[in-house]
Design an enzyme around this catalytic site. Structure first.
Site, PDB file in Angstrom:
ATOM      1  N   ARG B  62       0.804  -1.311  -0.025  1.00 47.41           N
ATOM      2  CA  ARG B  62      -0.042  -0.006   0.023  1.00 47.41           C
ATOM      3  C   ARG B  62       0.840   1.204  -0.007  1.00 47.41           C
ATOM      4  O   ARG B  62       1.054   1.870   0.966  1.00 47.41           O
ATOM      5  CB  ARG B  62      -0.949   0.038   1.195  1.00 47.41           C
ATOM      6  N   ASP B 197      -3.567   9.689   5.295  1.00 42.12           N
ATOM      7  CA  ASP B 197      -2.762   8.609   4.990  1.00 42.12           C
ATOM      8  C   ASP B 197      -1.431   8.703   5.059  1.00 42.12           C
ATOM      9  O   ASP B 197      -0.569   7.903   5.674  1.00 42.12           O
ATOM     10  CB  ASP B 197      -3.355   7.718   3.682  1.00 42.12           C
TER      11      ASP B 197
END
Lengths: 286, 286
Positions: B62, B197
């Site tokens: 990710r 994030d």
């Protein structure tokens, strides 16, 4: 046309989510032409009052849409001239006036699209939001000139998908994105081009909700933002913008929960300071 | 844990759309703790190399999520100390280090939420986008202090709906809207609060796509825009932001058409100039 039939038509116009303001204005005028020929009335005065009431009821169905109000208002004004006619002649006259007003917006849309296509020129990547019949015509005019389009989904009913499918049928390359990606993809466009449901006299634009954040993203990234619509969508100076229409919450598809309110407002307002140019059948105004 | 099992876990992390960066970082560390105890290795050197490779593979899953990279990097650094141990002791040590790192982010999230709740204060209407576990904790802290929330759907997978359902369960009034309505409803909020994030050293924030247009709308209307995340989500000076992850196009639910490209980028970047304050477990930075 009976009152029951007319009320059915009213409901259809009110619930229509697939067509823009111009298209619905034309449908209203077609309903009124039919009503002019068939609504029960003994003389021209009664006929005129009947038709004015029907036009008023139709205009109220979609308060965010200036063309409905403007075109139906024009038709009502012209009806005022007909009181001395016999009822049969008055019927024909009223129906013909409605039909003439149906033709006028079609010509205006074609004029807008021609100006916009010339203004944008060949080889462009154009981003748009929702489905505007005027923007669609611009795309058709530019289809053989290297046009690329970025189309947003336009929740809740995804009119953007209809646009993308039409462009695909015409062989125009289209990038299709969720509304949330509009900020990211504005950077890939040479310009943003949207239609409008109403334009305030100061240039602020009422259009499908999401137009305002798209205009902010374009402005923030130095991408020109153009509005393309017929001149009769402009409101008069001092005339307030209508309340922004809200549709049924169940269109969103969220579950009902205690304390949770689902909102489904269909329009937002883009201030004039975010708009680079307004394009109508009369030309380009910066 | 066999290599096949590990690869299955990797796939789960890569395909996970329901959890934020902090939650997934904790899951990665739990996988590594399990691997430390069970992965085949004759001595501590082989074990260390095995685990470093596994950590590297997890970190790559990710790339938009700074916590994965940062936490797994820290764990790999600490593993370098273990080469002189016998393999059984090395296994326990590596697993305990992973478990200690699992606890650290939980405490950081709690610290962030406490700072944010105090900073926002009672009686506020807070708008948010997508689902951040940190924002969720802030809401829980403010649930008895007259909090109202405006939550966006957050297409394609509507994490905002999960948030709204959670708030409903806690008795917090929530207005739920499509992403396209964010510009319209920002005006109703006292502040916008989102998670992140990753945060670039200059303060630019990588978060769920749609955060950038929401920040533009808040800025345009003078509504403060706050980012609340753990300090380890900050990248180092000069460290570039990762490529923004793109997921499968079929999540959007659009039909395949010739010439039509469906894009599904999950993140966008909000520049620091649109952010009023950054809140972490270390406090509030303006």
């Amino acid at each position: 046309m009976s009152l029951a039939q007319f009320n059915l038509e009213i409901t259809k116009i009110r619930d229509d989510r697939r067509h823009g303001a111009s298209e619905l204005a034309r449908r209203c005028l077609a309903i009124l032409a039919e009503a002019a020929r068939t609504v029960p009335a003994q003389d021209a005065v009664v006929l005129r009052e009947q038709l004015k009431t029907l036009a008023w009821e139709l205009a109220k169905t979609r308060p965010s849409m200036a063309p409905l109000k403007n075109l139906l208002h024009r038709w009502r004004e012209e009806l005022a001239l007909d009181v001395t006619l016999d009822v049969a002649t008055a019927r024909v006259s009223a129906a013909q006036q409605a039909e003439a007003l149906i033709a006028a917006p079609r010509q205006a849309v074609a004029g807008c699209a021609a100006h916009a296509a010339q203004f944008l020129g060949p080889g462009r990547t154009i981003m748009t939001h929702s489905l505007s019949s005027t923007v669609l015509q611009v795309c058709r005019l530019l289809r053989d000139q290297g046009l690329h389009v970025i189309a947003t989904e336009s929740r809740p009913l995804a009119e953007g998908r209809l646009l993308a499918e039409k462009l695909s049928n015409w062989g125009i390359p289209v990038v299709y994105i969720t509304d949330a990606q509009m900020g990211l993809f504005a950077a890939d466009a040479d310009a943003v081009l949207v239609g409008a449901d109403s334009v305030r006299a100061d240039g602020a634009v009422v259009n499908k909700v999401g137009t305002y954040p798209l205009a902010l993203a374009a402005h923030d990234q130095g991408i020109p933002f153009y509005v393309c619509c017929e001149s009769f969508k402009w409101r008069q100076t001092g005339e307030p913008l209508p309340e922004l229409e809200e549709m049924a919450a169940d269109e969103i598809g969220a579950p009902e929960r205690p304390g949770m309110t689902v909102r489904n407002v269909y329009f937002d307002i883009t201030p004039a300071r975010l708009i680079s140019a307004w394009i109508s059948e009369l030309g380009v105004r910066r």
